[in-house]
Design a protein around this motif. Structure first.
Motif, PDB file in Angstrom:
ATOM      1  N   ARG A 185     -59.745 -21.292 -95.668  1.00 26.22           N
ATOM      2  CA  ARG A 185     -60.165 -22.456 -94.889  1.00 26.22           C
ATOM      3  C   ARG A 185     -61.348 -23.122 -95.575  1.00 26.22           C
ATOM      4  N   ILE A 186     -61.160 -24.364 -96.004  1.00 27.04           N
ATOM      5  CA  ILE A 186     -62.258 -25.133 -96.590  1.00 27.04           C
ATOM      6  C   ILE A 186     -63.220 -25.557 -95.495  1.00 27.04           C
ATOM      7  N   GLY A 187     -62.674 -25.950 -94.349  1.00 25.49           N
ATOM      8  CA  GLY A 187     -63.517 -26.367 -93.230  1.00 25.49           C
ATOM      9  C   GLY A 187     -62.714 -27.142 -92.207  1.00 25.49           C
ATOM     10  N   LEU A 188     -63.421 -27.836 -91.333  1.00 22.85           N
ATOM     11  CA  LEU A 188     -62.810 -28.631 -90.267  1.00 22.85           C
ATOM     12  C   LEU A 188     -63.150 -30.110 -90.453  1.00 22.85           C
ATOM     13  N   ALA A 189     -62.194 -30.958 -90.086  1.00 21.86           N
ATOM     14  CA  ALA A 189     -62.407 -32.402 -90.132  1.00 21.86           C
ATOM     15  C   ALA A 189     -62.109 -33.014 -88.778  1.00 21.86           C
ATOM     16  N   LEU A 190     -62.767 -34.131 -88.501  1.00 28.14           N
ATOM     17  CA  LEU A 190     -62.431 -34.931 -87.329  1.00 28.14           C
ATOM     18  C   LEU A 190     -61.104 -35.622 -87.614  1.00 28.14           C
ATOM     19  N   ALA A 191     -60.218 -35.701 -86.603  1.00 25.30           N
ATOM     20  CA  ALA A 191     -58.876 -36.202 -86.871  1.00 25.30           C
ATOM     21  C   ALA A 191     -58.344 -37.061 -85.739  1.00 25.30           C
ATOM     22  N   ASN A 192     -57.439 -37.968 -86.114  1.00 22.68           N
ATOM     23  CA  ASN A 192     -56.593 -38.680 -85.166  1.00 22.68           C
ATOM     24  C   ASN A 192     -55.161 -38.304 -85.522  1.00 22.68           C
ATOM     25  N   GLU A 193     -54.566 -37.440 -84.690  1.00 23.57           N
ATOM     26  CA  GLU A 193     -53.254 -36.883 -85.046  1.00 23.57           C
ATOM     27  C   GLU A 193     -52.131 -37.907 -84.866  1.00 23.57           C
ATOM     28  N   PHE A 194     -52.260 -38.879 -83.972  1.00 21.57           N
ATOM     29  CA  PHE A 194     -51.404 -40.070 -83.892  1.00 21.57           C
ATOM     30  C   PHE A 194     -49.939 -39.709 -83.633  1.00 21.57           C
ATOM     31  N   HIS A 209     -39.490 -35.632 -83.146  1.00 14.51           N
ATOM     32  CA  HIS A 209     -39.421 -37.019 -83.612  1.00 14.51           C
ATOM     33  C   HIS A 209     -40.760 -37.727 -83.412  1.00 14.51           C
ATOM     34  N   SER A 210     -41.397 -37.480 -82.267  1.00  9.91           N
ATOM     35  CA  SER A 210     -42.627 -38.202 -81.928  1.00  9.91           C
ATOM     36  C   SER A 210     -43.776 -37.863 -82.861  1.00  9.91           C
ATOM     37  N   LYS A 211     -43.705 -36.704 -83.532  1.00  9.36           N
ATOM     38  CA  LYS A 211     -44.792 -36.254 -84.395  1.00  9.36           C
ATOM     39  C   LYS A 211     -44.634 -36.680 -85.849  1.00  9.36           C
ATOM     40  N   LEU A 212     -43.449 -37.184 -86.228  1.00  6.08           N
ATOM     41  CA  LEU A 212     -43.246 -37.608 -87.613  1.00  6.08           C
ATOM     42  C   LEU A 212     -43.892 -38.969 -87.819  1.00  6.08           C
ATOM     43  N   ARG A 213     -45.195 -38.941 -87.872  1.00  2.54           N
ATOM     44  CA  ARG A 213     -46.021 -40.139 -87.974  1.00  2.54           C
ATOM     45  C   ARG A 213     -47.182 -39.868 -88.939  1.00  2.54           C
ATOM     46  N   GLN A 214     -47.874 -40.918 -89.305  1.00  2.00           N
ATOM     47  CA  GLN A 214     -49.096 -40.749 -90.091  1.00  2.00           C
ATOM     48  C   GLN A 214     -50.156 -40.031 -89.259  1.00  2.00           C
ATOM     49  N   ALA A 215     -51.217 -39.616 -89.927  1.00  2.41           N
ATOM     50  CA  ALA A 215     -52.390 -39.054 -89.270  1.00  2.41           C
ATOM     51  C   ALA A 215     -53.605 -39.455 -90.077  1.00  2.41           C
ATOM     52  N   ALA A 216     -54.753 -39.486 -89.424  1.00  6.47           N
ATOM     53  CA  ALA A 216     -55.995 -39.885 -90.087  1.00  6.47           C
ATOM     54  C   ALA A 216     -57.023 -38.778 -90.002  1.00  6.47           C
ATOM     55  N   LEU A 217     -57.818 -38.657 -91.051  1.00  8.97           N
ATOM     56  CA  LEU A 217     -58.947 -37.734 -91.063  1.00  8.97           C
ATOM     57  C   LEU A 217     -60.238 -38.506 -91.227  1.00  8.97           C
ATOM     58  N   GLY A 218     -61.272 -38.050 -90.513  1.00  6.86           N
ATOM     59  CA  GLY A 218     -62.600 -38.591 -90.727  1.00  6.86           C
ATOM     60  C   GLY A 218     -63.103 -38.237 -92.116  1.00  6.86           C
ATOM     61  N   ASN A 315     -59.707 -46.443 -87.241  1.00 10.15           N
ATOM     62  CA  ASN A 315     -58.456 -46.873 -87.871  1.00 10.15           C
ATOM     63  C   ASN A 315     -57.773 -47.925 -87.014  1.00 10.15           C
ATOM     64  N   PRO A 316     -57.383 -49.074 -87.595  1.00  4.48           N
ATOM     65  CA  PRO A 316     -56.613 -50.070 -86.845  1.00  4.48           C
ATOM     66  C   PRO A 316     -55.134 -49.675 -86.775  1.00  4.48           C
ATOM     67  N   LEU A 317     -54.452 -50.126 -85.729  1.00  2.00           N
ATOM     68  CA  LEU A 317     -53.038 -49.839 -85.535  1.00  2.00           C
ATOM     69  C   LEU A 317     -52.192 -50.971 -86.108  1.00  2.00           C
ATOM     70  N   THR A 318     -51.202 -50.603 -86.932  1.00  3.07           N
ATOM     71  CA  THR A 318     -50.263 -51.577 -87.472  1.00  3.07           C
ATOM     72  C   THR A 318     -48.836 -51.057 -87.267  1.00  3.07           C
ATOM     73  N   ARG A 319     -47.871 -51.884 -87.542  1.00  5.63           N
ATOM     74  CA  ARG A 319     -46.463 -51.495 -87.439  1.00  5.63           C
ATOM     75  C   ARG A 319     -45.752 -51.846 -88.742  1.00  5.63           C
ATOM     76  N   ALA A 320     -44.900 -50.941 -89.215  1.00  4.97           N
ATOM     77  CA  ALA A 320     -44.127 -51.185 -90.425  1.00  4.97           C
ATOM     78  C   ALA A 320     -43.098 -52.286 -90.192  1.00  4.97           C
ATOM     79  N   ARG A 321     -42.630 -52.884 -91.284  1.00  6.90           N
ATOM     80  CA  ARG A 321     -41.737 -54.035 -91.161  1.00  6.90           C
ATOM     81  C   ARG A 321     -40.314 -53.758 -91.628  1.00  6.90           C
ATOM     82  N   GLU A 322     -39.984 -52.524 -91.982  1.00  5.79           N
ATOM     83  CA  GLU A 322     -38.643 -52.281 -92.519  1.00  5.79           C
ATOM     84  C   GLU A 322     -37.580 -52.597 -91.473  1.00  5.79           C
TER      85      GLU A 322
END
Length: 333
Positions: A185-194, A209-218, A315-322
């Motif tokens: 374990r390197i350590g802990l980060a603040l996260a937005n699991e999204f 299905h609902s979890k196959l999304r991006q995620a953000a780390l502080g 992090n701002p919310l966007t939507r893909a265009r495919e």
């Protein structure tokens, strides 16, 4: 003094690592990534804090200015993004079953305990085993590889077919697998699991299905013993005004599982102990705007803050265009 590690890209594009304490922040000489730094610490048989101290101090850094300039990166990455695995565990926090139960109750008889509540109660009973014992296994989910990880300030993009893009403020463990297969374990980060909570609410078997999304780390990895109690605030800002805001708690004192138990049930699988791989493991949350009836919109900004992290995650919310108006075609060979 707690040590925090950050990754940075200078104005000329050069990458580097920053070590920060309450006394200030400076670059770490001789390494260009946390992945490289952690690997060297493992090879030298020392902890990260000791390795950083041995490396000495480079140039001093103003973290606030670097964050505002957009030069702080996600605090971990891998030279081969496919060798970073994003996964997590849910129903791990005291109170975390309430929001999930609300989602699933509509599909179940009110007199029958939902599977979510059963899993939460099993964790509450057996998620904190005695030292040396193995406790109840938690819910587990897969999110993707390193290509799905974004850093502070970067957009969180929901797929074009997504029903929702909702925040999940939590802690994430950052790990590097050593040459002998030992997880470090390197350590802990603040996260937005999204996640996509509308998709999950339709049927809890669609959680995958609902979890196959991006995620953000502080921007920071907190090195050393994890804090037992973490207090933070999660908010959504729309058109410059706070749309929703709520405190959240994390750390083992506020969880139904120990971190060690969650780590065991992830790394017990040999495929997750491949030398040189990086793992980002999201430990769950009990606080969701979706549970309070909030529906996010493109352009909303997620903001998460928590001590002992010095910097926020935004992090701002966007939507893909495919295009999604026709099936994805598979060619037979």
């Amino acid at each position: 003094m707690s040590l925090r590690l950050l990754q940075h890209r200078s104005e000329d594009g050069t990458r580097g690592v920053i070590a920060a304490t309450s006394s200030g922040a400076s670059t770490v000489p001789g390494v260009s990534s946390v992945f490289e730094l952690a690997g060297r610490a493992i090879d030298d048989g020392v902890g990260i804090a000791e390795w950083v101290e041995r490396a000495g101090q480079g140039a001093t850094v103003d973290l606030g200015k670097e964050l505002a300039a957009g030069r702080l990166l996600a605090p971990i990455d891998h030279p081969e993004p496919s060798r970073m695995l994003l996964a997590g565990t849910g129903l791990t926090h005291l109170g975390s079953a309430e929001g999930r139960d609300k989602m699933h109750r509509a599909a179940a008889d009110a007199a029958v305990q939902t599977d979510s509540m059963r899993m939460f109660l099993e964790g509450l009973e057996g998620g904190k085993p005695a030292a040396g014992a193995i406790g109840q296994q938690p819910e587990w989910f897969f999110k993707g590889d390193g290509s799905q990880l974004v850093g502070p300030g970067a957009p969180l993009e929901m797929p074009a077919h997504a029903q929702d893009g909702g925040e999940e403020p939590e802690l994430a463990g950052i790990y590097l697998i050593g040459p002998d297969g030992t997880p470090h374990r390197i350590g802990l980060a603040l996260a937005n699991e999204f996640s996509d909570h509308v998709t999950e609410r339709h049927n809890y078997l669609w959680l995958a299905h609902s979890k196959l999304r991006q995620a953000a780390l502080g921007p920071e990895i907190l090195v050393g013993d994890p804090p037992a109690h973490v207090e933070g605030v999660s908010r959504i800002v729309r058109d410059g005004k706070i749309l929703w805001e709520k405190p959240f708690l994390s750390g083992e004192a506020n969880m139904s599982h120990t971190l060690a138990n969650l780590e065991h049930h992830h790394f017990k699988y040999a495929q997750f102990r491949r030398p040189g791989d990086v793992h980002v493991h999201f430990f769950g949350t009990a606080t969701l705007s979706f549970s309070d009836g909030v529906r996010t919109e493109v352009g909303d900004q997620f903001e998460i803050e928590a001590e002992p992290f010095a910097l926020p995650l935004r992090n701002p919310l966007t939507r893909a265009r495919e295009a999604v108006d026709r099936p994805v075609l598979v060619k037979a060979l």
